[in-house]
Scaffold this active site. Structure first.
Site, mmCIF file in Angstrom:
data_model
loop_
_atom_site.group_PDB
_atom_site.id
_atom_site.type_symbol
_atom_site.label_atom_id
_atom_site.label_comp_id
_atom_site.label_asym_id
_atom_site.label_seq_id
_atom_site.Cartn_x
_atom_site.Cartn_y
_atom_site.Cartn_z
ATOM 1 N N PRO A 45 0.809 -1.217 0.000
ATOM 2 C CA PRO A 45 0.000 0.000 0.000
ATOM 3 C C PRO A 45 0.846 1.273 0.000
ATOM 4 C CG PRO A 45 0.063 -0.952 2.203
ATOM 5 C CD PRO A 45 0.800 -1.899 1.299
ATOM 6 N N ASP A 84 -1.558 2.936 3.079
ATOM 7 C CA ASP A 84 -0.650 2.969 4.215
ATOM 8 C C ASP A 84 -0.954 4.264 4.968
ATOM 9 O OD1 ASP A 84 1.368 2.134 5.808
ATOM 10 O OD2 ASP A 84 2.915 2.162 4.248
ATOM 11 N N TRP A 524 6.777 -0.364 9.622
ATOM 12 C CA TRP A 524 7.061 -1.536 8.791
ATOM 13 C C TRP A 524 6.455 -2.795 9.388
ATOM 14 C CZ3 TRP A 524 7.805 -0.837 4.069
ATOM 15 C CH2 TRP A 524 8.481 0.313 3.612
ATOM 16 N N GLN A 560 12.518 -1.265 -1.735
ATOM 17 C CA GLN A 560 11.714 -2.107 -0.840
ATOM 18 C C GLN A 560 12.379 -3.451 -0.549
ATOM 19 O OE1 GLN A 560 9.131 -0.963 0.742
ATOM 20 N NE2 GLN A 560 9.168 0.970 -0.357
ATOM 21 N N TRP A 564 9.797 -3.453 2.586
ATOM 22 C CA TRP A 564 8.573 -4.255 2.557
ATOM 23 C C TRP A 564 8.847 -5.731 2.292
ATOM 24 C CZ3 TRP A 564 4.741 -5.647 -1.577
ATOM 25 C CH2 TRP A 564 3.537 -6.092 -1.011
ATOM 26 N N LYS A 597 17.899 13.182 -9.791
ATOM 27 C CA LYS A 597 16.661 12.803 -9.144
ATOM 28 C C LYS A 597 15.534 13.697 -9.665
ATOM 29 C CE LYS A 597 15.456 11.682 -4.567
ATOM 30 N NZ LYS A 597 15.580 11.814 -3.141
ATOM 31 N N LYS A 600 10.620 18.386 -7.901
ATOM 32 C CA LYS A 600 9.588 19.396 -8.179
ATOM 33 C C LYS A 600 10.227 20.770 -8.269
ATOM 34 C CE LYS A 600 5.106 17.792 -6.745
ATOM 35 N NZ LYS A 600 4.634 17.208 -5.516
#
Ligand SMILES: [Zn+2]
Ligand SMILES: [Zn+2]
Length: 936
Positions: A45, A84, A524, A560, A564, A597, A600
């Site tokens: 999620p 999440d 986590w 991850q 995760w 990277k 914005k």
């Protein structure tokens, strides 16, 4: 978002979205017969605290492609979305919104109010996600999304915790670990590993004066001068050789190996092993703690000890020991019963007893060296500094707020991963990774080096540690469900968040009061509990759970691997001694086009939805699927790349479809044609099905999708170009050609359905027949049906693919020879001689005809050589001139935008040489082009 004018492709995709919605195609794909049973997919999620970025989109595309494929293979693939909701990301956002800079402001504001504020902000962007995710073609049940902050999910987390506790896998310990002083919480090994950055610092070599030998010093080196007020001991290596040298201010001890670096010119006076230095007393640098007579173990402080972690690779070979600020230091302190001095608060400021510096941040975020500089000045002023040096080294920072972390001894709860490690490594062998190297590499390495997992966080908006402790007898009570807590406390429990359950206390058998331990859980722990939390296991769905654990497939980004993926694996290993997932696709990182990277602030990448509006979601999907991110490598995102996919694949395929539609009639799909081009494209189609299937079976999505590009190229540049004439009304094999193309387009729509779901639908709707499903996404994958079919049609040893490849190579060679001789293709030539070995199959006659047409020669002779007869006889020359004239007329008609049937008039000029020839054939050319021609 800027308004971007939508392309036709984007509009068509939106219509298809509406079609899917109206006909409930996704729902039908879940309801239809699934002869193979359920295919289990777990969704990692995301947070809805920001808009989806390219990283989310890559993962989302993968999470869409794979379930679509397995649905077509006869499985049912439920896809329930999740959110999440807990942890630092949302807390930090809320802190900013409330203008808080320190953790204590949260407590002043009220934890209950703070948590409710978090709850209200957690799904801020959910409605944007609900628009964007479907628009990129991802099917997911967002309506019934699970949320990690809902009671059922949190209750399953309690159950998981209690299981681990009952198995003896949870313990509390006081030890040195990394904390974020701004967030005032401990962090896990993985969180720390995410935040290393190169920073500039100052290292110092400090003088510790011997009590019994004034003017003689031990030299110790450190990169964290702010820890020096917490010094309580020095450590040496027992077997390391130390020397006493002359320095301007007196004498100094340091490791023999380090003299060259630290005091190069110094004269060596004496040599001793480290163990001989043990026990020597020195004067504390600061007297804040040394003067405190109530300090426990004070008598053991400020002496030299031997330790096995000493090396002479850096520093002086003598280590400064501050047990509250380093794990080696802490272990030594426990072993040697050193006094424990913690001169810094958990918020990173000096305590009040550190009178010269009290209240100061030890690592101010805006000027991290400032406090170290003050300490160095103090040392220099008191004659305790030998030297200082600027250094650059890798230092950990908070992954969330970017504050430099501190090594800090504190109490924390741990999951004993080390106890499980053997099983975890064994279970990991069952997992198929894409790309494969992650298995033994990034994941395997992390697993082999795994340490115990620090699961407590001293924060607020999270699942809690469900442990209550008696204030009097210290006995613990661990709860694995809300009902157990209700029974013990006699109170109704409707919510399991900190501000609710912290209010619940109850009597201990000893007469004391049981209160919850204040820590909350590492988020986590939530994420790793997702297989159980999503289904409120084991409180509900106990039968179903057996069918949906472990997952057949999960996917996320490379970051991850240690998060995760790892926590899913640890908890499944702890609970069931199994792996939680069987197949996993790991994607790389999407960077801006300049390789930096995506930012914005720098505005160095296009908004994903603008890209979709310009080129369509299919183009974006296909671009990502065929890119290095599928190999877990970085991709520098290029809008040009998406445009190229749109043009080359989708655009060309669109042209093929338009051509087909122009001649489409009732002709059904068929594969019986014996024409060499039809046989070839059908064989190519069979090859594509095999290649694509193989890629999907191995979870290699680039392998599954890249062959589509080559096929589209063959279909449009070779098959269709060479077949155009065949399709026309009255052609000998028009019907065979139409049947073949319809079959090809239909099958192709199935193959591209997972990767380009929109265009696949468009294609399918044009090529489908009565009795076919209403949507391509309800159809079956062509694999099994095709396999036998192709073998039967051509025999196993059919050489059509290699023969056609050879024929095309011959054409290329011949055109090069023409080019070299300076003869344009329109000029017919007499003869091409080709090597017989290149053309052997049964389709040879057809291929020779193809070559003849393409190279524009009268005959192709097969011998053991290659030669192009470049002699232009007067007759050939005339033919060439006529063709030139025809082309001139056609170009003129095109320029005047005339339709094929329309009669026109045109004047042309030709060279003096050709005037006679053209003049004689003016009428014939006029007839052929439906034009009255005059020569100028
Ligand atoms: Zn932080
Ligand atoms: Zn008690």
């Amino acid at each position: 978002m800027k308004e971007v004018s939508k392309s036709e492709t984007a509009k068509r995709e939106e219509n298809i979205l509406a079609f899917w919605k109206e006909r409930k195609i996704f729902e039908k794909s879940l309801q239809k017969d699934a002869p193979k049973g359920e295919y289990v997919f777990y969704d990692g999620p995301p947070f809805a605290t920001g808009l989806p970025h390219y990283g989310h989109l890559v993962a989302s595309v993968i999470k869409d492609v794979v379930p679509r494929y397995w649905t077509m293979r006869g499985y049912r693939v439920p896809r329930v979305w999740g959110w999440d909701c807990h942890g630092l990301p949302i807390e930090n956002i809320v802190e900013k919104e409330l203008g808080f800079k320190h953790k204590k402001e949260i407590k002043e504001y009220g934890i209950a109010k703070f948590n409710e504020f978090c709850r209200s902000r957690v799904l801020t962007y959910a409605s944007e996600w609900e628009k964007i995710i479907p628009r990129i073609g991802r099917w997911a049940d967002m309506e019934h999304a699970y949320r990690t902050m809902d009671k059922p999910f949190m209750e399953s987390v309690w159950w998981v915790f209690k299981q681990l506790y009952d198995k003896g896998l949870v313990y509390e310990d006081y030890r040195s670990m990394h904390i974020c002083p701004r967030c005032e919480t401990t962090l896990s090994q993985q969180e720390v590993s995410e935040g290393y950055k190169d920073v500039k610092d100052i290292s110092v070599t400090v003088k510790f004066e011997l009590v019994d030998e004034p003017g003689t010093y031990f030299l110790a080196w450190t990169t964290t001068p702010w820890t020096l007020p917490g010094n309580v001991a020095l450590a040496v290596g027992a077997e390391v050789t130390y020397v006493k040298v002359k320095i301007p201010e007196g004498f100094a001890w340091l490791a023999k190996d380090r003299v060259v670096t630290i005091v190069p010119e110094a004269e060596i006076l004496e040599e001793r092993k480290g163990q001989e230095l043990a026990g020597i007393k020195y004067k504390p640098l600061f007297d804040y703690y040394a003067k405190d007579e109530s300090l426990k173990n004070r008598e053991n402080g400020w002496k030299v000890y031997t330790a096995d972690f000493i090396t002479t690779e850096a520093g002086t070979g003598i280590a400064h020991e501050a047990p509250a600020f380093g794990s080696d230091d802490w272990e030594l302190a426990k072993k040697e019963s050193l006094p424990f001095v913690q001169h810094v608060n958990m918020d990173g400021t000096f305590k009040k007893e550190v009178t010269d510096f009290s209240g100061r941040d030890v690592k101010p975020i805006d000027d991290p060296q400032a406090t170290d500089v003050l300490i160095i000045k103090y040392l220099a002023h008191n004659g305790l500094l030998l030297s200082k040096e600027k250094i650059e080294h890798s230092y950990p920072h908070c992954w969330r707020c970017d504050t430099p972390l501190l090594n800090y001894a504190t109490s924390s709860w741990f999951v004993s991963v080390t106890k499980l490690k053997e099983n975890l490594l064994e279970n990991a062998k069952n997992i198929n990774w894409s790309p494969a190297h992650i298995k033994e590499g990034r994941f395997g390495d992390w697993l082999s080096g795994a340490r115990d997992w620090s699961i407590s966080r001293q924060r607020f908006w999270a699942s809690v540690i469900p442990i209550w402790r008696c204030e009097k007898c210290k006995k613990l009570k661990v709860f694995g469900s809300a009902a157990e807590l209700e029974e013990a406390s006699g109170k109704k429990v409707n919510d399991l968040h900190k501000h609710i359950v912290d209010e619940i206390s109850f009597a201990c058998a000893c007469g004391g009061v049981m209160k919850r331990v204040p820590d909350v859980l590492d988020t986590w722990f939530d994420s790793g509990s997702m297989p159980y939390g999503e289904r409120h296991y084991p409180f509900e769905n106990t039968e179903k759970f057996k069918r949906v654990f472990p997952a057949q497939f999960i996917a996320e980004g490379l970051d991850q691997t240690r998060a995760w993926f790892y926590y899913l694996h640890v908890l499944a290993g702890a609970l069931f001694n199994r792996n939680a997932f069987q197949n996993v696709i790991v994607n790389g990182i999407v960077l801006a086009e300049d390789g930096k990277k995506m930012s914005k602030k720098l505005n160095n990448y296009p908004d994903p939805m603008e890209v979709v509006d310009r080129y369509g979601a299919d183009a974006l999907r296909f671009y990502l699927l065929a890119s290095p991110v599928m190999q877990a490598e970085n991709l520098s995102f290029s809008e040009k790349g998406v445009n190229e996919v749109a043009r080359k694949n989708i655009g060309r395929l669109g042209n093929v479809l338009a051509f087909y539609q122009m001649y489409a009639d009732d002709t059904k799909r068929g594969t019986a044609s014996t024409h060499v081009l039809d046989r070839w494209i059908l064989a190519r189609l069979g090859q594509l099905v095999r290649e694509s299937t193989r890629g999907f079976e191995k979870y290699q999505l680039d392998t599954a999708t890249r062959p589509i590009v080559l096929f589209i190229d063959d279909l449009s540049v070779w098959y269709l170009r060479r077949s155009r004439e065949r399709f026309k009304e009255g052609g000998d094999d028009a019907e065979a050609a139409r049947a073949t193309l319809r079959h090809v387009l239909y099958t192709l729509s199935l193959i591209v359905a997972p990767s380009m779901p929109f265009f696949a639908e468009h294609l399918f709707q044009s090529a489908k027949e009565e009795g076919d499903p209403e949507s391509v996404h309800l159809a079956e994958w062509p694999a099994s049906a095709q396999k036998g079919f192709f073998a039967q049609l051509f025999g196993k040893k059919d050489s059509i693919l290699s023969d056609m490849a050879n024929a095309r190579a011959i054409v290329t060679q011949a055109l090069e020879a023409r080019d070299k001789a300076g003869i344009k293709v329109r000029q017919p030539l007499q003869k091409l001689t080709v090597n017989s070995k290149q053309l052997t199959g049964k389709g040879r006659e057809g291929l020779l005809q193809l070559i003849k047409d393409e190279v524009n020669v009268k005959e192709v002779e097969v011998r053991n050589s290659f030669a192009l007869d470049t002699n232009i006889t007067p007759k050939l020359r005339e033919e060439g001139a006529v063709r030139d004239a025809v082309r001139l007329v056609q170009d003129a008609r095109k320029a005047a935008r005339m339709r094929p049937g329309e009669h026109g008039e045109v004047s042309i000029t030709v060279s003096q040489e050709d005037r006679l020839v053209i003049g004689q054939r003016l009428e014939a050319i006029g007839k052929q082009t439906n034009t009255t021609i005059s020569l100028l």
